[in-house]
Scaffold this motif. Structure first.
Motif, PDB file in Angstrom:
ATOM      1  N   PHE A  61       0.932  -1.075  -0.246  1.00  0.00           N
ATOM      2  CA  PHE A  61      -0.116   0.162  -0.041  1.00  0.00           C
ATOM      3  C   PHE A  61       1.029   1.448   0.068  1.00  0.00           C
ATOM      4  O   PHE A  61       2.028   1.315   0.444  1.00  0.00           O
ATOM      5  N   ASP A  62       0.404   2.357  -0.546  1.00  0.00           N
ATOM      6  CA  ASP A  62       0.997   3.685  -0.762  1.00  0.00           C
ATOM      7  C   ASP A  62       0.010   4.710  -0.164  1.00  0.00           C
ATOM      8  O   ASP A  62       0.589   5.739  -0.028  1.00  0.00           O
ATOM      9  N   THR A  63      -1.237   4.185  -0.047  1.00  0.00           N
ATOM     10  CA  THR A  63      -2.421   5.273   0.166  1.00  0.00           C
ATOM     11  C   THR A  63      -3.232   4.359   0.920  1.00  0.00           C
ATOM     12  O   THR A  63      -3.643   3.372   0.912  1.00  0.00           O
ATOM     13  N   VAL A  64      -3.912   5.270   2.044  1.00  0.00           N
ATOM     14  CA  VAL A  64      -4.879   4.600   3.098  1.00  0.00           C
ATOM     15  C   VAL A  64      -6.145   5.626   2.876  1.00  0.00           C
ATOM     16  O   VAL A  64      -5.827   6.797   3.050  1.00  0.00           O
ATOM     17  N   VAL A  65      -7.010   4.952   3.267  1.00  0.00           N
ATOM     18  CA  VAL A  65      -8.382   5.814   3.084  1.00  0.00           C
ATOM     19  C   VAL A  65      -9.123   5.135   4.335  1.00  0.00           C
ATOM     20  O   VAL A  65      -9.175   4.101   4.375  1.00  0.00           O
ATOM     21  N   MET A  66      -9.595   6.248   4.979  1.00  0.00           N
ATOM     22  CA  MET A  66     -10.167   5.891   6.371  1.00  0.00           C
ATOM     23  C   MET A  66     -11.466   6.995   6.751  1.00  0.00           C
ATOM     24  O   MET A  66     -11.375   8.226   6.114  1.00  0.00           O
ATOM     25  N   GLY A  67     -12.429   6.481   7.321  1.00  0.00           N
ATOM     26  CA  GLY A  67     -13.480   7.309   7.990  1.00  0.00           C
ATOM     27  C   GLY A  67     -12.788   8.272   9.091  1.00  0.00           C
ATOM     28  O   GLY A  67     -11.755   7.918   9.797  1.00  0.00           O
ATOM     29  N   TRP A  68     -13.689   9.014   9.456  1.00  0.00           N
ATOM     30  CA  TRP A  68     -13.265   9.945  10.847  1.00  0.00           C
ATOM     31  C   TRP A  68     -12.975   9.169  11.900  1.00  0.00           C
ATOM     32  O   TRP A  68     -11.925   9.354  12.908  1.00  0.00           O
ATOM     33  N   ASN A  69     -13.893   8.399  12.353  1.00  0.00           N
ATOM     34  CA  ASN A  69     -14.042   7.630  13.665  1.00  0.00           C
ATOM     35  C   ASN A  69     -12.611   6.607  13.859  1.00  0.00           C
ATOM     36  O   ASN A  69     -11.772   6.624  14.762  1.00  0.00           O
ATOM     37  N   THR A  70     -12.192   6.081  12.633  1.00  0.00           N
ATOM     38  CA  THR A  70     -11.023   5.254  12.543  1.00  0.00           C
ATOM     39  C   THR A  70      -9.794   6.294  12.797  1.00  0.00           C
ATOM     40  O   THR A  70      -8.878   5.826  13.686  1.00  0.00           O
ATOM     41  N   PHE A  71      -9.735   7.201  12.097  1.00  0.00           N
ATOM     42  CA  PHE A  71      -8.613   8.406  12.110  1.00  0.00           C
ATOM     43  C   PHE A  71      -8.623   8.742  13.530  1.00  0.00           C
ATOM     44  O   PHE A  71      -7.542   8.989  14.386  1.00  0.00           O
ATOM     45  N   ALA A  72      -9.621   9.140  14.296  1.00  0.00           N
ATOM     46  CA  ALA A  72      -9.771   9.711  15.677  1.00  0.00           C
ATOM     47  C   ALA A  72      -9.623   8.903  16.854  1.00  0.00           C
ATOM     48  O   ALA A  72      -9.162   9.334  17.858  1.00  0.00           O
ATOM     49  N   ALA A  73      -9.224   7.396  16.266  1.00  0.00           N
ATOM     50  CA  ALA A  73      -9.037   6.428  17.365  1.00  0.00           C
ATOM     51  C   ALA A  73      -7.517   6.840  18.062  1.00  0.00           C
ATOM     52  O   ALA A  73      -7.277   6.478  19.089  1.00  0.00           O
ATOM     53  N   GLY A  74      -6.805   7.424  17.383  1.00  0.00           N
ATOM     54  CA  GLY A  74      -5.289   7.727  17.970  1.00  0.00           C
ATOM     55  C   GLY A  74      -5.267   8.934  18.728  1.00  0.00           C
ATOM     56  O   GLY A  74      -4.367   9.366  19.353  1.00  0.00           O
ATOM     57  N   PHE A  75      -6.536   9.948  18.523  1.00  0.00           N
ATOM     58  CA  PHE A  75      -6.619  11.216  19.452  1.00  0.00           C
ATOM     59  C   PHE A  75      -6.062  10.944  21.063  1.00  0.00           C
ATOM     60  O   PHE A  75      -5.348  11.741  21.508  1.00  0.00           O
ATOM     61  N   PRO A  76      -6.765   9.988  21.576  1.00  0.00           N
ATOM     62  CA  PRO A  76      -6.420   9.959  23.038  1.00  0.00           C
ATOM     63  C   PRO A  76      -4.851   9.968  23.270  1.00  0.00           C
ATOM     64  O   PRO A  76      -4.321  10.386  24.405  1.00  0.00           O
TER      65      PRO A  76
END
Length: 192
Positions: A61-76
């Protein structure tokens, strides 16, 4: 044309996260992790790669697509640029680019149009659909390959692999299956 690969961990009953979006029930140790690090290192977040001293070659892979909740999982944990070694697209109509960091693109474009555009690029590498279930359902007709890391757990409820009220019928054929001592089974399917 590039393939869109939905590469994701799932429970035996088809959930990719708890109802709250947590994925801490999934096994984070075991021989399946060794295979993941060896074969798909680009699917590990940047902080994990750094801690292990790994520089992925992005062979798959060279590109990743994700939804906001998946992206925000690392915020904490303060992670707002989870895959700095990949081009990152976050699909969200409610959030702004300022909520991300690094080279993360927060796209308000229709996810289906975005995926089709990315697939049409000239590259030998796949586009990784990282999650979540709503996004996967929205772009299901463009998924060319499924790589499901099936964990030996039941969640009973949560975010389903494909979360949608829309009826989507797609046939896939099994390419390979691998069972690990940890109990995880990795199944790879190609669109039929």
């Amino acid at each position: 044309m590039r393939r869109l690969t939905y590469f994701v961990a799932t429970s035996l009953d088809g959930f990719i996260a708890s109802p709250e979006g947590a994925f801490d029930a999934f096994l984070m140790r075991g021989d399946h992790i060794e295979a993941l690090v060896r074969e798909f290192p680009e699917t590990l977040p940047g902080p994990a790669l750094k801690a292990m001293g790994i520089s992925p070659d992005n062979a798959t892979f060279d590109t990743v697509v994700m939804g906001w909740n998946t992206f925000a999982a690392g915020f904490p944990e303060g992670v707002r640029d989870p895959y700095p070694h990949l081009r990152q697209f976050v699909c969200s109509r409610r959030h702004a680019a300022e909520e991300a960091s690094g080279e993360v693109v927060v796209s308000k474009e229709d996810p289906l149009d975005l995926v089709r555009r990315l697939k049409s690029e000239s590259s030998e590498r796949d586009v990784w659909l990282c999650g979540g279930g709503l996004l996967a359902a929205h772009v299901a007709e463009e998924i060319d390959r499924l790589v499901l890391k099936v964990h030996p757990i039941l969640l009973g409820a949560g975010i389903p692999l494909f979360a949608s009220n829309a009826y989507v019928r797609r046939a896939f054929r099994l390419e390979s299956t691998r069972a690990f001592a940890s109990g995880v089974v990795m199944n790879s399917y190609q669109r039929a």
